[in-house]
Design an enzyme around this catalytic site. Structure first.
Site, PDB file in Angstrom:
ATOM      1  CE  LYS A 129      34.818  64.136  12.200  1.00  0.00           C
ATOM      2  NZ  LYS A 129      33.444  63.809  12.464  1.00  0.00           N
ATOM      3  CG  ASP A 169      32.746  66.377   9.657  1.00  0.00           C
ATOM      4  OD1 ASP A 169      31.993  66.011  10.651  1.00  0.00           O
ATOM      5  OD2 ASP A 169      33.417  67.334   9.774  1.00  0.00           O
TER       6      ASP A 169
HETATM    7  P1  NDP Z   1      28.688  70.763   5.668  1.00  0.00           P
HETATM    8  O1  NDP Z   1      29.857  71.111   5.197  1.00  0.00           O
HETATM    9  O2  NDP Z   1      27.820  70.325   4.924  1.00  0.00           O
HETATM   10  O3  NDP Z   1      27.858  72.380   6.363  1.00  0.00           O
HETATM   11  C1  NDP Z   1      28.351  73.359   6.872  1.00  0.00           C
HETATM   12  C2  NDP Z   1      27.522  74.494   7.021  1.00  0.00           C
HETATM   13  O4  NDP Z   1      28.113  75.423   7.834  1.00  0.00           O
HETATM   14  C3  NDP Z   1      27.847  75.088   5.564  1.00  0.00           C
HETATM   15  O5  NDP Z   1      26.592  75.653   5.304  1.00  0.00           O
HETATM   16  C4  NDP Z   1      28.723  76.292   5.892  1.00  0.00           C
HETATM   17  O6  NDP Z   1      28.778  77.323   5.037  1.00  0.00           O
HETATM   18  C5  NDP Z   1      28.478  76.799   7.209  1.00  0.00           C
HETATM   19  N1  NDP Z   1      29.363  77.461   8.035  1.00  0.00           N
HETATM   20  C6  NDP Z   1      30.490  76.952   8.179  1.00  0.00           C
HETATM   21  N2  NDP Z   1      31.043  77.794   9.182  1.00  0.00           N
HETATM   22  C7  NDP Z   1      30.068  78.936   9.268  1.00  0.00           C
HETATM   23  C8  NDP Z   1      29.940  80.002  10.495  1.00  0.00           C
HETATM   24  N3  NDP Z   1      31.047  80.599  10.787  1.00  0.00           N
HETATM   25  N4  NDP Z   1      28.969  80.631  10.509  1.00  0.00           N
HETATM   26  C9  NDP Z   1      27.563  80.197   9.800  1.00  0.00           C
HETATM   27  N5  NDP Z   1      27.737  79.040   8.891  1.00  0.00           N
HETATM   28  C10 NDP Z   1      28.915  78.492   8.773  1.00  0.00           C
HETATM   29  O7  NDP Z   1      29.086  70.113   7.180  1.00  0.00           O
HETATM   30  P2  NDP Z   1      27.938  69.268   7.758  1.00  0.00           P
HETATM   31  O8  NDP Z   1      26.511  69.679   7.777  1.00  0.00           O
HETATM   32  O9  NDP Z   1      28.117  67.818   7.458  1.00  0.00           O
HETATM   33  O10 NDP Z   1      28.658  69.301   9.368  1.00  0.00           O
HETATM   34  C11 NDP Z   1      28.354  70.510  10.186  1.00  0.00           C
HETATM   35  C12 NDP Z   1      28.558  70.212  11.454  1.00  0.00           C
HETATM   36  O11 NDP Z   1      28.003  68.874  12.049  1.00  0.00           O
HETATM   37  C13 NDP Z   1      30.195  69.965  11.812  1.00  0.00           C
HETATM   38  O12 NDP Z   1      30.391  70.070  13.237  1.00  0.00           O
HETATM   39  C14 NDP Z   1      30.259  68.430  11.715  1.00  0.00           C
HETATM   40  O13 NDP Z   1      31.289  67.882  12.393  1.00  0.00           O
HETATM   41  C15 NDP Z   1      28.619  68.031  12.234  1.00  0.00           C
HETATM   42  N6  NDP Z   1      28.302  66.689  12.066  1.00  0.00           N
HETATM   43  C16 NDP Z   1      28.161  66.224  10.866  1.00  0.00           C
HETATM   44  C17 NDP Z   1      27.520  64.890  10.807  1.00  0.00           C
HETATM   45  C18 NDP Z   1      27.102  64.653   9.288  1.00  0.00           C
HETATM   46  O14 NDP Z   1      26.329  63.504   9.168  1.00  0.00           O
HETATM   47  N7  NDP Z   1      27.422  65.484   8.308  1.00  0.00           N
HETATM   48  C19 NDP Z   1      27.390  64.092  11.942  1.00  0.00           C
HETATM   49  C20 NDP Z   1      27.709  64.586  13.174  1.00  0.00           C
HETATM   50  C21 NDP Z   1      28.082  65.729  13.361  1.00  0.00           C
HETATM   51  P3  NDP Z   1      29.428  77.373   3.663  1.00  0.00           P
HETATM   52  O15 NDP Z   1      28.772  76.557   2.836  1.00  0.00           O
HETATM   53  O16 NDP Z   1      29.657  78.611   3.394  1.00  0.00           O
HETATM   54  O17 NDP Z   1      30.962  76.726   4.012  1.00  0.00           O
END
Ligand code: NDP
Length: 448
Positions: A129, A169
């Site tokens: 990572k 990520d």
């Molecule tokens: P993104 O950055 O695309 O999305 C994250 C989302 O979560 C955004 O909408 C963000 O809002 C929101 N967010 C962040 N903090 C909070 C909070 N405290 N309360 C509510 N919403 C929140 O990331 P990903 O979707 O890629 O990743 C999300 C999770 O999944 C992470 O833990 C990542 O490690 C995990 N993951 C991702 C993978 C992937 O393929 N992308 C694979 C496996 C795991 P805002 O836009 O306002 O910041």
């Protein structure tokens, strides 16, 4: 001097001492150790060879300076990092995160989790990572480009198609991957599959962007089926509205479920009757193409917006935690139980705290842990690597079918290793199944 049994408290005491001030890493290891240590103690070869001690120490950590120039001509300095955790079963593989609050603690917890997740996929993938304390939000495209180029100028020395293959990520989407791939190609003069999540025009795979969210839903459906239930007709809440959340929500709807709430870091929306397909498409466009905030959805469709970011207070039967770590806490778990939620799936990495996860499982809520439920993303990244090696592209149908099969096999492994009489402990199942493959490879290599 060495006992042939591991004690959980002694083991954790040593780990905390060696890795002070890293609570997320401690939490991730504790969750694994709780289920793996009883298994290890029944198989003394793992204790004797100190496999768990070796698995909790990263192979190496690379820290580096990233300098770049902003649009006003000011010099900015950030810190980049890659934690190469374990390559026992394949080249290092795992995402890059750009976030101003990123710490080494977070990267160590994510790299450790990745070891087990990648093992569960059944593909030959090691674990890593990385990322930087850079905030892409509010930066111009040119600033992001200059940052990514500078970041890759150092990182390229440590990665390669057979060494380490980063992906996206939080904060690293297709724009950032494209800039980094362009710079890698320029520096190495090689067109190789060194990053996944690439654009379709230059070696990317179909359904990669959908894969984590889709995979989480496929896994949840397997789990529900095992318990004579189905997703169709269930009211679901989904936290976040990023890559994972949006496509989990889309797939829930395709499978007949109702998505009644979503969020971002500024608040949440509540649509008690469930989002329509048109509303879902609008939200995906808002988030992916216009980089908008979720309250714009509420304004456009005149639905309820709440500045409270949590979605756990909205009544539901299924909850998908897809935003970020530790977003689902003990009080949230109690609210979900009170409201009759029967399944919680972790689309994000470690979104439930240890207390919340224990509380849900003790109350009989079906709990799909991240390393199993969100492994679909890295699995399709693995398929992107295969396509790059073979210099061909598979169709959407073929990839979705392969993803579905992988999620089914992950579920089977969890059931095999998590069965306790009539009850299936998916956390234990995922941890032991993920551990065994990596541990056996490490045993075979001897002391390295
Ligand atoms: P993104 O950055 O695309 O999305 C994250 C989302 O979560 C955004 O909408 C963000 O809002 C929101 N967010 C962040 N903090 C909070 C909070 N405290 N309360 C509510 N919403 C929140 O990331 P990903 O979707 O890629 O990743 C999300 C999770 O999944 C992470 O833990 C990542 O490690 C995990 N993951 C991702 C993978 C992937 O393929 N992308 C694979 C496996 C795991 P805002 O836009 O306002 O910041």
């Amino acid at each position: 001097m060495f006992s042939n049994q591991l004690d959980l408290d002694d083991f954790m005491h040593g780990l905390v001492k060696r890795n002070p001030n890293e609570p997320d890493f401690h939490q991730a290891v504790q969750e694994v150790a709780e289920s793996v240590i009883p298994f290890i103690n029944r198989h003394p070869k793992y204790v004797k060879e100190r496999i768990l001690e070796r698995m909790t120490e990263p192979d190496r950590i690379i820290l580096f300076r990233v300098c770049w120039e902003d649009d006003e001509g000011h010099i900015r300095v950030n810190r980049g990092c890659r934690v190469q955790f374990n390559n026992a079963i394949g080249p290092y593989k795992g995402g890059l995160r750009f976030s101003p609050t990123l710490t080494l603690d977070t990267l160590k917890f994510l790299g450790f989790e990745q070891t087990f997740k990648n093992s569960l996929t059944t593909l030959p993938l090691g674990a890593a990572k990385g990322g930087a304390d850079f905030n892409p939000k509010g930066k111009s495209d040119r600033e992001v480009m200059r940052f990514c180029q500078s970041f890759m100028t150092e990182l390229h020395k440590h990665i390669g198609a057979h060494t380490d293959i980063p992906a996206g990520d939080i904060g690293v989407g297709s724009r950032e991957i494209s800039y980094m791939f362009g710079q890698y190609k320029r520096l190495e003069n090689q067109f190789q599959g060194v990053l996944t999540g690439k654009g379709l025009e230059f070696g990317g795979s179909l359904i990669r962007k959908e894969a984590t969210g889709y995979g989480t839903v496929f896994f949840t459906e397997e789990l529900l089926k095992k318990h004579n239930q189905e997703l169709a007709g269930k009211r679901c809440v989904v936290s976040g509205s990023g890559n994972v959340a949006l496509y989990a929500a889309q797939k829930i709807m395709q499978q007949g479920g109702y998505v009644v709430a979503l969020s971002d870091s500024s608040g949440s929306i509540h649509v008690p009757e469930g989002l329509s397909r048109e509303q879902m498409d609008w939200l995906i466009d808002l988030k992916e193409n216009r980089r908008g905030r979720i309250n714009e959805f509420a304004e456009h469709f005149h639905c309820q917006f709440n500045p409270e970011t949590s979605v756990w207070q909205y009544p539901c039967q299924a909850a998908f935690a897809c935003a970020t770590q530790n977003e689902l806490q003990l009080e949230d778990a109690k609210t979900l139980i009170k409201n009759g939620c029967m399944v919680v799936a972790e689309g994000a990495n470690m979104p439930a705290t240890l207390e919340a996860s224990h509380c849900l499982r003790e109350a009989g809520v079906l709990f799909a842990p991240a390393k199993a439920a969100n492994a679909g993303g890295v699995a399709v990244s693995g398929l992107e690597m295969s396509q790059n090696s073979m210099r061909l592209s598979w169709s959407i149908e073929e990839l979705e079918d392969r993803l579905h099969t992988i999620m089914r096999k992950i579920h089977e492994q969890c059931v095999e290793h998590g069965r306790e009489g009539d009850y299936i402990d998916y956390v234990k199942g995922a941890n032991i199944a993920g551990f065994k493959k990596v541990a056996n490879a490490m045993l075979a290599y001897g002391v390295v």
